[in-house]
Structure formats: structure tokens, C-alpha cells
Motif scaffolding. Structure first.
Motif, PDB file in Angstrom:
ATOM      1  N   VAL A 170       0.869  -1.124  -0.138  1.00  0.00           N
ATOM      2  CA  VAL A 170      -0.060  -0.009  -0.216  1.00  0.00           C
ATOM      3  C   VAL A 170       0.922   1.298  -0.111  1.00  0.00           C
ATOM      4  CG1 VAL A 170      -1.704   1.276   1.560  1.00  0.00           C
ATOM      5  CG2 VAL A 170      -1.929  -0.990   1.196  1.00  0.00           C
ATOM      6  N   PHE A 171       1.874   1.150   0.894  1.00  0.00           N
ATOM      7  CA  PHE A 171       2.625   2.307   0.777  1.00  0.00           C
ATOM      8  C   PHE A 171       3.567   2.563  -0.534  1.00  0.00           C
ATOM      9  CE2 PHE A 171       6.727   4.890   1.675  1.00  0.00           C
ATOM     10  CZ  PHE A 171       6.341   5.688   2.532  1.00  0.00           C
TER      11      PHE A 171
ATOM     12  N   VAL B 283       2.360   1.919  -3.367  1.00  0.00           N
ATOM     13  CA  VAL B 283       1.461   2.218  -4.423  1.00  0.00           C
ATOM     14  C   VAL B 283       1.296   3.879  -4.132  1.00  0.00           C
ATOM     15  CG1 VAL B 283      -1.273   2.338  -5.073  1.00  0.00           C
ATOM     16  CG2 VAL B 283       0.342   0.075  -4.878  1.00  0.00           C
ATOM     17  N   ARG B 284       1.207   4.320  -3.099  1.00  0.00           N
ATOM     18  CA  ARG B 284       0.918   5.610  -2.695  1.00  0.00           C
ATOM     19  C   ARG B 284       2.186   6.419  -2.980  1.00  0.00           C
ATOM     20  NH1 ARG B 284      -1.985   4.994   3.277  1.00  0.00           N
ATOM     21  NH2 ARG B 284      -3.849   4.488   2.754  1.00  0.00           N
ATOM     22  N   TYR B 285       3.105   6.050  -2.731  1.00  0.00           N
ATOM     23  CA  TYR B 285       4.552   6.490  -3.343  1.00  0.00           C
ATOM     24  C   TYR B 285       4.517   6.761  -4.819  1.00  0.00           C
ATOM     25  CZ  TYR B 285       9.167   7.324  -4.693  1.00  0.00           C
ATOM     26  OH  TYR B 285      10.434   7.771  -5.063  1.00  0.00           O
TER      27      TYR B 285
ATOM     28  N   ARG C 201       1.758   6.804  -6.774  1.00  0.00           N
ATOM     29  CA  ARG C 201       0.936   7.863  -7.218  1.00  0.00           C
ATOM     30  C   ARG C 201       1.246   9.460  -6.849  1.00  0.00           C
ATOM     31  NH1 ARG C 201      -3.954   6.597  -3.780  1.00  0.00           N
ATOM     32  NH2 ARG C 201      -3.681   4.581  -4.667  1.00  0.00           N
ATOM     33  N   PHE C 202       1.973   9.511  -5.689  1.00  0.00           N
ATOM     34  CA  PHE C 202       2.600  10.783  -5.410  1.00  0.00           C
ATOM     35  C   PHE C 202       3.473  11.080  -6.289  1.00  0.00           C
ATOM     36  CE2 PHE C 202       5.990  13.010  -2.888  1.00  0.00           C
ATOM     37  CZ  PHE C 202       5.221  14.284  -2.682  1.00  0.00           C
TER      38      PHE C 202
END
Length: 110
Positions: free
Chosen positions: A83-84, A86-88, A90-91
């Protein structure tokens, strides 16, 4: 001519996650092995393990888990690590898109 942006997420004073660690995490996830992931980028297993141990300690996030022995043993990403990551991504993708737009406006020919 194009812009390049380097992005790190910093935990504490000096431990960071950037493109290198993100790529290694993706390789671990894809290959199912920390040993194979670090070997594919020319890093020693010891350095790779230390790299992620420092990241986990500083971030409070458990990124890697060792799969039990047998035919499917190895190292894999935890659900929280995935999850982290994926967020990285996306950011980072959002920053690159914004940087490209800003660059084109700043350097367009008139």
C-alpha cells in the motif's frame, strides 16, 4: 530538453525512500526474493537487508516479510508495504505530471 525531479520521503533525520528503494521493493515483490532483487541491481544481500531494516525502523512500517520454508520460501512485501509503495508511486507520478506542465509553460516558445 525536459525536467527531472528527484523525490525522497524522509523519515527522521536521514533515512529516505526514493526511486532506488522503491525499485528494490518492486523487485522483491516481483521476484519473491530479497537476494535475487539486490543481485539484479548489483547490491550485496547484507547491504540490501540493512537498507530495508533501517527503512523499517525509521518509518515504523514493516515492508518485508520472510515467507515460510518450503517451495515458496523467500521474501515478499507486506500488505502495508505494498500500500505504501502504491501511494509513493501515485505521489511521484502526480509530481512528475505537475512538473511537466509547469516546465512546458515556463519554457514554451512565444
Amino acid at each position: 530538453m525536459k525536467p527531472r525531479v528527484k523525490v525522497w520521503i524522509v523519515f527522521g533525520d536521514d533515512v529516505k525512500l526514493g526511486e532506488g528503494r522503491a525499485r528494490l521493493l518492486e523487485l522483491v515483490d516481483r521476484l519473491g526474493s530479497l537476494r535475487r532483487a539486490v543481485a539484479s541491481v548489483g547490491m550485496s544481500y547484507r547491504n540490501g537487508w540493512g537498507y530495508f531494516r533501517d527503512l523499517e525502523r525509521a518509518s515504523g512500517i514493516r515492508f518485508l516479510e520472510v515467507a515460510p520454508g518450503g517451495r515458496r520460501s523467500g521474501t515478499r512485501l507486506t500488505a502495508e508495504g505494498r500500500v505504501f509503495l502504491v501511494r509513493y508511486r501515485r505521489f511521484r507520478d502526480g509530481l512528475e505530471a505537475a512538473t511537466d506542465r509547469h516546465f512546458r509553460r515556463a519554457f514554451r516558445r512565444r
